[in-house]
Design an enzyme around this catalytic site. Structure first.
Site, PDB file in Angstrom:
ATOM      1  N   PHE A 149     -59.783  79.354 -22.856  1.00  0.00           N
ATOM      2  CA  PHE A 149     -59.407  78.580 -22.101  1.00  0.00           C
ATOM      3  C   PHE A 149     -60.725  78.314 -21.283  1.00  0.00           C
ATOM      4  CE2 PHE A 149     -57.627  76.809 -18.052  1.00  0.00           C
ATOM      5  CZ  PHE A 149     -56.806  75.946 -18.596  1.00  0.00           C
ATOM      6  N   ASP A 171     -56.133  87.757 -21.297  1.00  0.00           N
ATOM      7  CA  ASP A 171     -55.341  86.617 -20.682  1.00  0.00           C
ATOM      8  C   ASP A 171     -54.111  86.105 -21.159  1.00  0.00           C
ATOM      9  OD1 ASP A 171     -54.784  84.040 -19.537  1.00  0.00           O
ATOM     10  OD2 ASP A 171     -56.530  83.147 -19.497  1.00  0.00           O
ATOM     11  N   TYR A 206     -46.920  80.023 -13.019  1.00  0.00           N
ATOM     12  CA  TYR A 206     -46.274  78.742 -12.932  1.00  0.00           C
ATOM     13  C   TYR A 206     -46.010  77.952 -14.503  1.00  0.00           C
ATOM     14  CZ  TYR A 206     -51.384  77.769 -13.417  1.00  0.00           C
ATOM     15  OH  TYR A 206     -52.566  77.878 -13.901  1.00  0.00           O
ATOM     16  N   LYS A 207     -46.154  78.843 -15.389  1.00  0.00           N
ATOM     17  CA  LYS A 207     -45.857  78.471 -16.851  1.00  0.00           C
ATOM     18  C   LYS A 207     -44.448  78.721 -17.041  1.00  0.00           C
ATOM     19  CE  LYS A 207     -50.556  77.758 -17.898  1.00  0.00           C
ATOM     20  NZ  LYS A 207     -51.873  77.911 -18.364  1.00  0.00           N
ATOM     21  N   ARG A 225     -48.958  68.624 -27.469  1.00  0.00           N
ATOM     22  CA  ARG A 225     -48.508  69.853 -27.614  1.00  0.00           C
ATOM     23  C   ARG A 225     -46.995  69.770 -26.935  1.00  0.00           C
ATOM     24  NH1 ARG A 225     -51.590  73.919 -23.473  1.00  0.00           N
ATOM     25  NH2 ARG A 225     -50.805  72.530 -21.876  1.00  0.00           N
TER      26      ARG A 225
END
Ligand SMILES: *Cc1c(COP(=O)(O)O)cnc(C)c1O
Length: 408
Positions: A125, A196, A221-222, A367
């Site tokens: 990321f 991560d 928050y995912k 995605r």
């Protein structure tokens, strides 16, 4: 490939079926972006309302004790710990992944003073890579970030590597690293490892203590549905907690914050990874979100993630010429599915216009995140059908779909 009726049958027999009702699903929406921002747990709305109306409005400063505000980063941390195999007292909720990455990178590099290389992969990321670049600049002692292709990571762990910094599930392709094997190789070479877990926590079983991970960070928050911008988490292996000294410290990480000593003495445990005052309202939403996970079996989550992704992949491949961007089988992929798609941004806009929500990642990835706690098998099937229809009738080819918005 399954039929739509078979998908409906799977939904009827789904052992996780009761979970969907715990979330607010907007009317007529198929939400496949839970890997970016999870649905709102209904309990979070009530909890935030109580936190605002009672704890903040009425009880004010006494709430730090009375309503356990001060301990929230730890009580929530222990709830997340169960989902990622972190054990009690080894994980705290605070700040963002980017900030926490700075802390653990600094702590890890200080523990390997003779080595100067931070090793990561080219699919990591970007924010993690930016933090590592920023840290190297800040050190100005020859510390450098080295990136290699994801498949080349194991062989690149040589004796000059201080820290291996990797994301378990690739945010674009969904490719998973072999966390156990890479951790072992890092340790055999004398390096430390930082994982991560942004796209793993709440989607797949993770066993941080089992594989002996040194450090881990993740967001909430995912797949954990903590609320937009809810704080991230940081894990430090219990054997390292007394040595690992973050370069960013503050009074919340002090052994005795309310002694107001002018010298910093780090707390003995994971608490030293906190800096300043925590975002209490966000923590409250997150705590309510985590309560939804107390009875959830991560193996069942992972099996359903596999089923949802497979239904989608099979149906898209049967009726379109799109190419899958990552692995096919669940042993090596995360819970989202990505396809390479020309004009992918516009195609996704056409999907969103039909209230089927996924996202686009440059340069050409569309995605779809499948959240096993609330997505259904028939949603995977219907989303695939809609995508194939849009590709066939070219309804994406409109100026308003082609014009990019700020947030993709
Ligand atoms: C979403 C995501 C992040 C987000 O980082 P923040 O600092 O919390 O905004 C970091 N890493 C990965 C792999 C992600 O997918």
């Amino acid at each position: 490939m399954l039929t739509r009726d078979q998908c409906l049958e799977l939904d009827r027999n789904d052992p996780l079926r009761h979970l969907r009702d715990r979330y607010h699903v907007p009317d007529g929406m198929i939400y496949l972006d839970g890997n970016s921002l999870g649905l709102m747990p209904k309990a979070a709305r009530d909890r935030v309302r109580k936190a605002v109306e009672q704890e903040w409005a009425e009880d004010l400063i006494t709430s730090w004790n009375k309503h356990g505000w001060f301990r929230l980063p730890h009580t929530i941390g222990d709830k997340i710990a169960r989902l990622v195999g972190a054990g009690e007292g080894n994980l705290v909720v605070t700040d963002t992944i980017s900030v926490n990455m700075f802390k653990v990178l600094g702590a890890a590099l200080a523990m390997r003073p003779d080595r100067k290389v931070i090793l990561s992969d080219t699919g990591d990321f970007p924010s993690d890579l930016y933090v590592a670049q920023g840290f190297a600049r800040f050190m100005s002692n020859g510390t450098q970030l080295k990136t290699v292709a994801p498949e080349a990571v194991v062989d690149a762990i040589t004796s000059d590597v201080a820290v291996v910094m990797l994301t378990d599930v690739d945010y674009r392709t969904s490719r998973r690293h072999d966390m156990a094997a890479i951790t072992r190789k890092a340790h055999d070479s004398g390096a430390l490892i930082i994982w991560d877990l942004a796209h793993s926590a709440g989607a797949l079983p993770v066993d941080l203590l089992g594989i002996g991970a040194d450090f881990a960070v993740g967001c909430t928050y995912k797949y954990l549905n903590g609320s937009p911008g809810s704080p991230g988490f940081v894990f430090v292996h219990p054997t390292l907690q007394k040595q690992a000294m973050p370069p960013l410290v503050g009074w919340f990480g002090h052994a005795e914050p309310f002694a107001f000593d002018t010298q910093f003495t780090p707390s003995a445990g994971i608490s030293r990874m906190q800096c300043g005052t925590q975002a209490v309202l966000s923590l409250q939403a997150l705590d309510a979100a985590l309560d939804q996970w107390s009875d959830v079996d991560m193996q069942a989550i992972s099996s359903k993630a596999h089923a949802l992704g497979t239904i989608f992949i099979d149906a898209v491949e049967a009726s379109s010429s799109l190419t899958l961007a990552g692995p096919r089988t669940m042993s090596t992929r995360g819970s989202h599915v990505s396809f390479h798609c020309q004009n992918g941004y516009a195609v996704m806009q056409a999907m969103i216009a039909q209230r089927i929500i996924g996202d686009f990642r440059a340069p050409d990835i569309i995605r779809f995140g499948f959240a096993p706690s609330y997505n259904t098998h028939v949603e995977a099937f219907d989303a695939a059908s809609a995508l194939c229809r849009i590709l066939r009738d070219k309804s994406w080819d409109r100026p308003d779909y082609l014009a990019k918005k700020t947030v993709t």
